[in-house]
Design an enzyme around this catalytic site. Structure first.
Site, PDB file in Angstrom:
ATOM      1  N   GLU A   1      15.729   7.861 114.097  1.00 37.64           N
ATOM      2  CA  GLU A   1      15.916   7.935 115.491  1.00 37.64           C
ATOM      3  C   GLU A   1      16.265   7.054 116.372  1.00 37.64           C
ATOM      4  O   GLU A   1      15.673   5.910 115.939  1.00 37.64           O
ATOM      5  CB  GLU A   1      14.884   8.792 116.395  1.00 37.64           C
ATOM      6  CG  GLU A   1      14.931  10.463 115.657  1.00 37.64           C
ATOM      7  CD  GLU A   1      13.977  10.879 116.630  1.00 37.64           C
ATOM      8  OE1 GLU A   1      13.317  10.209 117.569  1.00 37.64           O
ATOM      9  OE2 GLU A   1      14.137  12.068 117.062  1.00 37.64           O
TER      10      GLU A   1
ATOM     11  N   CYS B   1       5.609   8.872 110.149  1.00 42.73           N
ATOM     12  CA  CYS B   1       5.305   7.977 110.874  1.00 42.73           C
ATOM     13  C   CYS B   1       3.319   8.613 110.098  1.00 42.73           C
ATOM     14  O   CYS B   1       2.995  10.174 110.460  1.00 42.73           O
ATOM     15  CB  CYS B   1       4.916   7.871 112.247  1.00 42.73           C
ATOM     16  SG  CYS B   1       2.960   6.680 112.618  1.00 42.73           S
TER      17      CYS B   1
ATOM     18  N   CYS C   1       2.105  13.710 119.243  1.00 45.11           N
ATOM     19  CA  CYS C   1       3.906  13.130 118.906  1.00 45.11           C
ATOM     20  C   CYS C   1       4.591  13.842 117.774  1.00 45.11           C
ATOM     21  O   CYS C   1       3.613  14.301 116.527  1.00 45.11           O
ATOM     22  CB  CYS C   1       3.758  11.655 118.665  1.00 45.11           C
ATOM     23  SG  CYS C   1       5.354  10.932 117.603  1.00 45.11           S
TER      24      CYS C   1
ATOM     25  N   CYS D   1      15.336   1.246 121.628  1.00 43.79           N
ATOM     26  CA  CYS D   1      14.523   1.461 121.039  1.00 43.79           C
ATOM     27  C   CYS D   1      14.399   2.710 119.730  1.00 43.79           C
ATOM     28  O   CYS D   1      15.569   3.008 119.171  1.00 43.79           O
ATOM     29  CB  CYS D   1      13.948   3.123 122.237  1.00 43.79           C
ATOM     30  SG  CYS D   1      12.097   3.613 121.248  1.00 43.79           S
TER      31      CYS D   1
ATOM     32  N   CYS E   1      -0.934  10.783 115.194  1.00 43.96           N
ATOM     33  CA  CYS E   1      -0.961  11.231 117.069  1.00 43.96           C
ATOM     34  C   CYS E   1      -0.650  12.829 116.914  1.00 43.96           C
ATOM     35  O   CYS E   1       0.419  13.465 116.853  1.00 43.96           O
ATOM     36  CB  CYS E   1      -0.734  10.369 117.217  1.00 43.96           C
ATOM     37  SG  CYS E   1      -0.839   8.728 116.774  1.00 43.96           S
TER      38      CYS E   1
ATOM     39  N   CYS F   1       9.571  10.878 121.330  1.00 41.74           N
ATOM     40  CA  CYS F   1       9.948   9.931 120.444  1.00 41.74           C
ATOM     41  C   CYS F   1       9.742  11.440 118.457  1.00 41.74           C
ATOM     42  O   CYS F   1       9.219  11.933 118.658  1.00 41.74           O
ATOM     43  CB  CYS F   1       8.854   9.232 120.074  1.00 41.74           C
ATOM     44  SG  CYS F   1       8.547   8.380 118.133  1.00 41.74           S
TER      45      CYS F   1
END
Length: 354
Positions: A103, A123, A130, A116, A127, A342
């Protein structure tokens, strides 16, 4: 930023993409192909000023040489999907050479265009709030894949990029070498000022100090999201071996070594970390710190039940920090209608394809 050195481009058989290389490296590469050195400057201009996507389209090169290198990779991605929000924020899914999807977001404002960028495919930080973390981790991005995101947005908007934030998919300081190499290129070759580049991190032990040692003029943004260690561990499982006190101490060292203030990011989750006692606790930890706090009202995702706090709760938290003389502001996200939180767009498109 001249202290950042990159490995010289290898011979053609290595097939390493050319994007991200300096003019000196490109000159060395063309000479390895038996071409005169001035072709390096031509290649440099076509890569960074004209956005060439293949060597074959560089019309100033000899036709026979272009034909021989027609399939040599420059390192550009393809736009797999494009979503536009009412506020004109554009979110892209970019397809990489190996088929992976990342993205990138283009955020226009008055006289500015911010990109961004992602630093990893997925990832590993997991988290809890997220969407990207829910999708798992695939691999690090190479320097050309980071630089390409900026050029892609610049071309699509037909406007020069002015700011870059490493706040897309991934943890930049788990891919430090490629991130630093990309920053060098974006600064020196694409021409974006170092002070207009922000690197956001959850915090990896020792890596903020490593970033400080580079003596860059970039902005460091640290994702706190909690005012104490137990609360932070609930949101960020990877924070368990890195106590909040140690993270803040490393940030103080960063300020001392660079003379640059640290931005702390704090996502406000209703009835979880947005209470008055949390604001007081955060203020106590940051007292005397050369810093700024960005409060970010939560962008809901379907995978978890966290809620966005009311505007009144957000304002109360901000006011509490200011009463304690903590520099703070509220950053409202752009492009929510385009799934710009995100990981949201990538997740929704993958679900659709399945």
């Amino acid at each position: 930023m001249s202290d950042l050195t990159l490995t010289p481009i290898a011979p053609a058989e290595s097939r390493r993409p050319l994007l991200g290389a300096s003019q000196a490296e490109l000159t060395e590469w063309v000479q390895q192909q038996g071409q005169p050195g001035y072709r390096g400057k031509q290649l440099y201009q076509w890569l960074y000023e004209r956005g060439a996507r293949s060597l074959e389209e560089i019309s100033v090169f000899p036709k026979q040489w272009r034909s021989q290198l027609a399939d040599f990779p420059i390192g550009r991605s393809q736009i797999h999907h494009r979503a536009v929000a009412p506020d004109e924020t554009v979110k892209y899914l970019l397809k990489l050479a190996d088929g992976q999807i990342i993205e990138t977001v283009g955020i226009p404002s008055d006289r500015r265009l911010t990109v961004c960028v992602s630093s990893q495919v997925g990832c590993p930080m997991a988290c809890d709030f997220c969407a990207t973390g829910k999708g798992g981790f695939q691999r690090n991005l190479e320097r050309h894949e980071i630089v390409d995101q900026v050029l892609t947005v610049q071309e699509d908007f037909q406007q020069r990029v002015s700011n870059i934030v490493f706040m897309g998919m991934g943890e930049p300081l788990l891919n430090t070498d490629n991130v630093l190499a990309a920053i060098r290129c974006l600064n020196e070759d694409v021409g974006i000022g170092a002070r207009h580049i922000t690197v956001s991190t959850v915090g990896i032990p020792g890596h903020i100090r490593r970033l400080a040692d580079q003596q860059l003029q970039i902005t460091l943004a640290v994702s706190l999201h909690a005012s104490n260690q137990p609360l932070r561990e609930r949101l960020i499982p990877s924070a368990k071996p890195y106590p909040l006190a140690d993270l803040l101490e490393e940030c103080r060292t960063y300020v001392q070594l660079t003379g640059r203030r640290v931005t702390f990011e704090y996502i406000l989750l209703a009835d979880f970390n947005d209470l008055p006692e949390h604001a007081a606790e955060l203020a106590h930890s940051l007292r005397g710190f050369q810093s700024h706090v960005n409060l970010i009202p939560y962008n809901p995702i379907s995978e978890v039940d966290y809620q966005r706090p009311s505007p009144q709760r957000v304002q109360a938290f901000l006011d509490a920090l200011k009463r304690h003389r903590i520099a703070a502001s509220v950053r409202y996200s752009r492009g929510l209608e385009a799934d710009a939180a995100c990981g949201q767009l990538r997740a929704s498109k993958l679900k659709a394809s399945l």
